[in-house]
Design an enzyme around this catalytic site. Structure first.
Site, PDB file in Angstrom:
ATOM      1  N   ASP A  12      10.019   2.966  -0.791  1.00 36.52           N
ATOM      2  CA  ASP A  12       9.796   1.676  -0.139  1.00 36.52           C
ATOM      3  C   ASP A  12       8.345   1.548   0.310  1.00 36.52           C
ATOM      4  O   ASP A  12       7.867   2.358   1.099  1.00 36.52           O
ATOM      5  CB  ASP A  12      10.735   1.551   1.065  1.00 36.52           C
ATOM      6  CG  ASP A  12      10.928   0.114   1.534  1.00 36.52           C
ATOM      7  OD1 ASP A  12       9.944  -0.652   1.517  1.00 36.52           O
ATOM      8  OD2 ASP A  12      12.060  -0.249   1.908  1.00 36.52           O
ATOM      9  N   CYS A  57      11.443  -7.033   0.458  1.00 36.03           N
ATOM     10  CA  CYS A  57      12.432  -6.046   0.019  1.00 36.03           C
ATOM     11  C   CYS A  57      13.639  -6.662  -0.679  1.00 36.03           C
ATOM     12  O   CYS A  57      13.986  -6.272  -1.791  1.00 36.03           O
ATOM     13  CB  CYS A  57      12.882  -5.233   1.226  1.00 36.03           C
ATOM     14  SG  CYS A  57      14.022  -3.899   0.824  1.00 36.03           S
ATOM     15  N   ASP A 324       9.938  -0.598  -4.339  1.00 37.28           N
ATOM     16  CA  ASP A 324      10.358  -2.000  -4.330  1.00 37.28           C
ATOM     17  C   ASP A 324       9.158  -2.938  -4.302  1.00 37.28           C
ATOM     18  O   ASP A 324       9.162  -3.986  -4.935  1.00 37.28           O
ATOM     19  CB  ASP A 324      11.324  -2.294  -3.176  1.00 37.28           C
ATOM     20  CG  ASP A 324      10.783  -1.926  -1.798  1.00 37.28           C
ATOM     21  OD1 ASP A 324       9.718  -1.279  -1.703  1.00 37.28           O
ATOM     22  OD2 ASP A 324      11.454  -2.274  -0.796  1.00 37.28           O
ATOM     23  N   HIS A 325       8.112  -2.567  -3.582  1.00 42.17           N
ATOM     24  CA  HIS A 325       6.901  -3.389  -3.479  1.00 42.17           C
ATOM     25  C   HIS A 325       5.785  -2.532  -2.917  1.00 42.17           C
ATOM     26  O   HIS A 325       5.978  -1.347  -2.622  1.00 42.17           O
ATOM     27  CB  HIS A 325       7.141  -4.616  -2.586  1.00 42.17           C
ATOM     28  CG  HIS A 325       7.794  -4.269  -1.279  1.00 42.17           C
ATOM     29  ND1 HIS A 325       7.160  -3.539  -0.301  1.00 42.17           N
ATOM     30  CD2 HIS A 325       9.038  -4.522  -0.803  1.00 42.17           C
ATOM     31  CE1 HIS A 325       7.972  -3.366   0.720  1.00 42.17           C
ATOM     32  NE2 HIS A 325       9.133  -3.944   0.438  1.00 42.17           N
TER      33      HIS A 325
END
EC number: 3.1.4.-
Length: 514
Positions: A12, A57, A324-325
């Site tokens: 994450d 997210c 995720d990013h």
């Protein structure tokens, strides 16, 4: 027949330029140690031009696990439901005989048409996506993790997230060089790793699919000892930003909102004040802590990799590592994952095939997107890729390299309507459905199209850090029109096609592949 295992590792907020294998290949200073990720890079293929197709997210994970662009799955922000009709990876894996296990989270709000308005899942930021078998959930409210910490004899504070306050302190102004109150033995990264090892040992060598999620290096930016002191702030790359926040804010109305509104409390437990006013020393300290959190995750992955080695499963397992990013980390005076700048959207992707890897150690420059992960996994397992899927299988990259007809641009989107913790829509005076942007980016140019705000256009060759907006420069008017046309064509090509390949006729229902 050789058994097939899949390990999908989803961290994450890990941005793409914090991958040492690529840093070394580019001759840059290797400021970060990740020996286990390095091993994965040496044995697999690293994709250097990889993006999430949306942030934050919830939307990002919806795209990752459905293979759909934001414009099609429409879970446009955290707190916005995901339509039940979309086939996700978990459900698709059941169709090929797997019971897909999930450790971590997906930040998915359920379709309200499938349950009661009183469903407790509507009182949290997100829950778990249908189709997966949770074997170590972090959602809702991190209760499984906090319960595990308490079960191990650690006294939880009344406000449970205060375990991420620095040791010996009741408040923190911002970036800190102090360790977290929680020892590494009880960190969330250790929790996920223990859940993974428990699951894998329980499988006893049977084929598996495991989504292994980690919460880090997501904030709060505080690390357990010894990771808090593993890196020196002076060794960290400096943030890339204008001389002051006001210069950044002048670029665009959306940028102004975020520069003015980002608060330190979202990144440092208990902190107050503006995130845009952190000075360079504080940002370097924050980056040192961020690297410590990354190395902790890497050490945890080493335990999982060692178990696969010891049990003879390493060579039977497709391993995909991604995030995720990304995270701004002070670039453009911003924190978090927002807007349109590269640090929010560019993320790592490493894929190690089972057995021998024809392109082991390769760094691939082709443009890849988070929506490509789902079809890659299904393709590898011999499953059918849904016609509605916007992504493409990456398997050719593992053996032969980039296909001739591969995409020539990156595409990503962002929706900035109001949610309970951020209100850009109200600040900008826009309607809810006016709060969207899409990006078309190639090797030379980056175009940002807004539904109801002025566009942005950057010449990446001369302005790689996106400081100068050329959208209103007459010399670039023709190019801006060309990229607006590309954006329109991209959206037309990828309109929902769930049923458009079917035909009725005198012989009954038929199905076309192209």
């Amino acid at each position: 027949m050789r058994k097939k295992n899949v390990l999908l590792i989803v961290v994450d907020q890990w941005r793409a330029d914090f991958v040492p294998h690529v840093l070394r290949a580019d001759g840059k200073i290797d400021f970060l140690k990740t020996p286990n990720l390095d091993r994965l890079c040496r044995e697999g293929v690293t994709f250097r031009n990889h993006v999430t197709t949306c942030v934050p997210c919830g939307p990002a994970r919806a795209s990752l696990l459905t293979g759909l662009y934001l414009m099609n799955h429409r879970a446009v922000q955290n707190t916005v439901p995901l339509d039940q009709r979309h086939l996700n990876l978990g459900k698709a894996l059941r169709g090929v005989g797997y019971d897909p296990a999930l450790i971590g989270y997906t930040t998915t709000v359920p379709d309200p048409r499938t349950t009661s308005p009183n469903d407790p899942r509507f009182r949290v930021l997100g829950d778990l996506m249908d189709g997966f078998h949770p074997v170590g959930a972090f959602e809702p409210n991190m209760e499984g993790y906090f319960g595990w910490v308490a079960q191990n004899g650690f006294d939880l504070p009344e406000h449970r997230p205060d375990i991420w306050l620095p040791e010996g302190e009741d408040a923190v102004a911002g970036a800190t060089d102090r360790p977290s109150r929680i020892p590494k033995e009880f960190s969330d990264s250790t929790f996920f790793t223990e859940r993974a090892l428990t699951y894998l040992k329980g499988r006893d060598g049977k084929p598996f699919f495991l989504h292994l999620g980690y919460y880090r290096p997501h904030p709060p930016f505080v690390a357990s000892a010894p990771y808090h002191a593993m890196y020196r702030p002076e060794d960290m790359p400096a943030p890339i930003r204008a001389a002051n926040p006001d210069i950044e804010a002048a670029q665009h109305p959306l940028m102004k909102f975020y520069v003015d509104s980002i608060r330190r409390g979202s990144f440092f437990q208990g902190a107050e004040g503006s995130g845009a006013t952190l000075d360079e020393a504080e940002l370097r300290q924050m980056r040192a802590t961020y690297c410590g959190l990354i190395t902790e995750v890497d050490d945890c992955l080493g335990r999982v990799f060692s178990y696969l080695d010891e049990t003879g499963q390493w060579d039977d397992t497709l391993i995909i590592f991604t995030s995720d990013h990304g995270e701004q980390l002070g670039d453009h005076h911003l924190l978090g994952k927002i807007g349109y700048n590269d640090p929010s959207f560019r993320i790592p992707l490493v894929i190690k095939d089972a057995g021998e890897n024809a392109r082991a150690g390769a760094i691939e420059s082709g443009f890849t997107e988070s929506i490509d992960v789902m079809p890659t996994i299904l393709d590898w397992l011999g499953g059918k890729i849904p016609h509605a899927c916007d992504g493409l299988s990456l398997l050719p990259f593992l053996s032969e390299g980039r296909p001739q007809d591969w995409r020539t641009e990156l595409h990503y989107e962002y929706d900035f309507r109001d949610v309970y913790y951020s209100e850009p829509q109200s600040f900008l005076g826009l309607g809810m459905n006016d709060c969207s942007l899409c990006v078309i980016q190639d090797e030379r140019y980056k175009y940002v199209h807004f539904a109801a705000l002025p566009p942005l256009f950057f010449d990446l060759r001369h302005d790689p850090n996106e400081f100068t907006n050329l959208a209103d420069d007459p010399a670039y008017a023709a190019l801006v029109r060309d990229y607006a046309q590309k954006a329109l064509s991209w959206r037309l090509k990828h309109a929902d096609r769930t049923l458009t390949h079917y035909r009725s006729g005198p012989e009954g229902l038929s199905e076309r592949s192209h």
